[in-house]
Each structure stands twice: as C-alpha cells, then as structure tokens.
Design an enzyme around this catalytic site. Sequence first.
Site, PDB file in Angstrom:
ATOM      1  N   CYS A 142       8.807  23.995  54.382  1.00 32.48           N
ATOM      2  CA  CYS A 142       9.705  24.324  53.276  1.00 32.48           C
ATOM      3  C   CYS A 142      10.668  23.167  52.974  1.00 32.48           C
ATOM      4  O   CYS A 142      10.217  22.113  52.568  1.00 32.48           O
ATOM      5  CB  CYS A 142      10.443  25.636  53.563  1.00 32.48           C
ATOM      6  SG  CYS A 142      11.156  26.370  52.059  1.00 32.48           S
ATOM      7  N   LYS A 163      14.654  31.357  41.579  1.00 33.90           N
ATOM      8  CA  LYS A 163      14.104  31.203  42.921  1.00 33.90           C
ATOM      9  C   LYS A 163      12.612  31.534  42.944  1.00 33.90           C
ATOM     10  O   LYS A 163      12.162  32.529  42.376  1.00 33.90           O
ATOM     11  CB  LYS A 163      14.850  32.115  43.897  1.00 33.90           C
ATOM     12  CG  LYS A 163      14.410  31.952  45.351  1.00 33.90           C
ATOM     13  CD  LYS A 163      15.224  32.838  46.282  1.00 33.90           C
ATOM     14  CE  LYS A 163      14.811  32.610  47.731  1.00 33.90           C
ATOM     15  NZ  LYS A 163      15.590  33.468  48.670  1.00 33.90           N
ATOM     16  N   SER A 192       9.656  30.879  49.564  1.00 29.33           N
ATOM     17  CA  SER A 192      11.042  31.306  49.398  1.00 29.33           C
ATOM     18  C   SER A 192      11.910  30.054  49.265  1.00 29.33           C
ATOM     19  O   SER A 192      12.371  29.500  50.258  1.00 29.33           O
ATOM     20  CB  SER A 192      11.483  32.148  50.601  1.00 29.33           C
ATOM     21  OG  SER A 192      12.841  32.537  50.477  1.00 29.33           O
ATOM     22  N   HIS A 235       6.022  29.390  53.634  1.00 32.18           N
ATOM     23  CA  HIS A 235       6.374  29.951  54.935  1.00 32.18           C
ATOM     24  C   HIS A 235       5.242  30.807  55.480  1.00 32.18           C
ATOM     25  O   HIS A 235       5.368  32.034  55.573  1.00 32.18           O
ATOM     26  CB  HIS A 235       7.637  30.800  54.817  1.00 32.18           C
ATOM     27  CG  HIS A 235       8.898  30.022  54.649  1.00 32.18           C
ATOM     28  ND1 HIS A 235       9.521  29.360  55.690  1.00 32.18           N
ATOM     29  CD2 HIS A 235       9.660  29.790  53.555  1.00 32.18           C
ATOM     30  CE1 HIS A 235      10.615  28.762  55.251  1.00 32.18           C
ATOM     31  NE2 HIS A 235      10.716  28.999  53.956  1.00 32.18           N
ATOM     32  N   GLU A 237       4.579  31.159  58.390  1.00 34.89           N
ATOM     33  CA  GLU A 237       5.052  31.742  59.656  1.00 34.89           C
ATOM     34  C   GLU A 237       5.827  33.044  59.459  1.00 34.89           C
ATOM     35  O   GLU A 237       6.111  33.750  60.429  1.00 34.89           O
ATOM     36  CB  GLU A 237       5.932  30.736  60.407  1.00 34.89           C
ATOM     37  CG  GLU A 237       7.369  30.610  59.933  1.00 34.89           C
ATOM     38  CD  GLU A 237       7.546  29.771  58.675  1.00 34.89           C
ATOM     39  OE1 GLU A 237       8.705  29.558  58.267  1.00 34.89           O
ATOM     40  OE2 GLU A 237       6.525  29.324  58.115  1.00 34.89           O
ATOM     41  N   ARG A 249      19.447  40.643  51.620  1.00 32.30           N
ATOM     42  CA  ARG A 249      20.607  39.823  51.964  1.00 32.30           C
ATOM     43  C   ARG A 249      21.205  39.168  50.727  1.00 32.30           C
ATOM     44  O   ARG A 249      22.420  39.218  50.512  1.00 32.30           O
ATOM     45  CB  ARG A 249      20.181  38.743  52.967  1.00 32.30           C
ATOM     46  CG  ARG A 249      21.261  37.750  53.365  1.00 32.30           C
ATOM     47  CD  ARG A 249      20.627  36.486  53.900  1.00 32.30           C
ATOM     48  NE  ARG A 249      19.856  35.796  52.864  1.00 32.30           N
ATOM     49  CZ  ARG A 249      18.936  34.859  53.130  1.00 32.30           C
ATOM     50  NH1 ARG A 249      18.653  34.522  54.373  1.00 32.30           N
ATOM     51  NH2 ARG A 249      18.293  34.276  52.130  1.00 32.30           N
TER      52      ARG A 249
END
Length: 302
Positions: A142, A163, A192, A235, A237, A249
């Site tokens: 990232c 985003k 992300s 990502h 992972e 969040r």
Amino acid sequence: MPIKIPKLLPAREILEEENIFIMDEDRAKQQDIRPLNILILNLMPEKEKTEAHLLRLLGNTPLQVNISFLKTATHQSKNTSPMHLEQFYTTFEQVRNRKFDGMIITGAPVELLDFVEVDYWEELTGIMDWTKTNVTSTLHICWGAQAALFYHFGIGKYELPEKCSGVYLHEVHNRSEKLLRGFDDIYFAPHSRHTDVYIEQLLKHPEVKLLSSSEEAGPFIMSANGGRQIMVTGHLEYEAGTLAEEYTRDRGRGLQVPVPKHYFPNNDPGRKPHNKWRSHAHLMFSNWLNYYVYQETPYEWD
C-alpha cells in the site's frame, strides 16, 4: 514448516486457534536447519492486528521463517502500547549490520502527506537504501509500495477524488512472472487508500514491470530488479472484516468516506462481508517466500 515468533506475542493465540503452524524460540533451537530471516517494518497504527494479518500468510509454507519486527525511531506509535513495542520490536540501528533474506514494509495512514512531510521519511529512505544490499527481496504494501516507487524509481503519487475502498477485480498481465504462479486470469483483492500512482510513469520505466492491475482500482502488483523490490498497492493480507472496521472507524470520525465497493452483500453495511481473496493472498505470499526469498538468498550471507 512453521514460523518462529516470540513466545508471548499476542498474535500467537489467534494463529494457534486457526491451526497456523508456529514455533517458539526454544523449540526452534532444536532444529538443525537454516531458517529464513524476515524483517517486518510495521508502520500501521494498530500493529497487533497487522502482525496477525501478515503472520497468518507467512506461516502457510513448508519453510521455517524467523520473524523480527521493526519500528521507527523517529515516530512514536499512539495506538500500540509502549510495553508491546519494547518487548517485541527493534530499531534500525539494532539491525543495520545484519543481513535478512526478506523484508516487508507495510502501509501507513500518511498518504495525504507529501513523502518528505512524513516525520520518519528520512529514516525510511535510509532503510530502503539499506535493503538494496542487506535484503534479498523486499515486499512493499500500500503506502509502502508508493513510497518505494517514489524513492527507488521516481514514480509519484496523486490524490484520488474519493477514497479507493473495496474489493476489486484484477487482471494478470504477466503470467510468466513467478510471483503470480497459480493465479487465476482474474481475481479479487481489497484496496484502502486515498492516493494512486501514475500508470504512465510505471509503463515507461525500464526497471518496473506492471504484473497486475484493476480497471477500477488501478495498478496493483509491480516488480523490479528481478524481484528484489515488489510493490503491492492493495491489502491482500486483510481479513474479511477489516474494510468494514475501517469504514465504521472513519464514519465515526465524521469523515465522508464511501461505502467500500463490491464488499458488503447488496452494498448493505449492516450485512457481514465475505472474504473473496484469501486463496490468492496465501498464494502470493507463498510464491514470494519460495521464489524470491528462499530460492535466491545465499545459505551463508558472508
């Protein structure tokens, strides 16, 4: 074969419940083999979650892997306890005279800053420069991938209108690349981030190979210098619920972020998302450890 981690690392309990093969230092000392030494520079704010994400994937190969965690000396983490960092992490000064078979540099929530504005940028560039002679292969994730593309190859980033968050379809461009062995022609992967890299600069650069990309999410996997540097802008992972946690969040902080695309069933944040990328995540990490680390690293560095 297992990954070797500190005996008291909190991620150990999570991994044991998932039947990930792990080993503590005492048992590892009894084995007369040469394990791979992997250094992880963890720049993510919630470090314990990232530890579990990465160790889960590194523990899914027939290779024994020693893990060391690295923290920045020029930036103090606010989301991880000092006791955890003191017990399980080291600084660059403590490892700069060592050689590592592989290294992972994670993402970081600093994308909207210019690289030189990041308070640990000078320290990070010193580490990235050091990897060229002291690490067989470095995997950048990232923001870590964007930082590597900028530092090593002068390829910049730009801010997106909104985003990039969701699970996107990707296409394999270079099937002969060992990192992508076993990949389907098209596959899903999560992203992300608020920024992207200039694909025109990627395609023109003689040292960088674009291995996989998404029509919606842009460049995804890149390789350079025979795999000594690997950059992944997403990502793989992540767990199934990680994007949902980030969305909740950010909304709780009053940020106007979009609902992650192609993620929640029927685009409903109230429904539990499914993991559609797990197999390719395990495959990529296994290919990296096998072909770019184990097959390339010297048995004795000296």
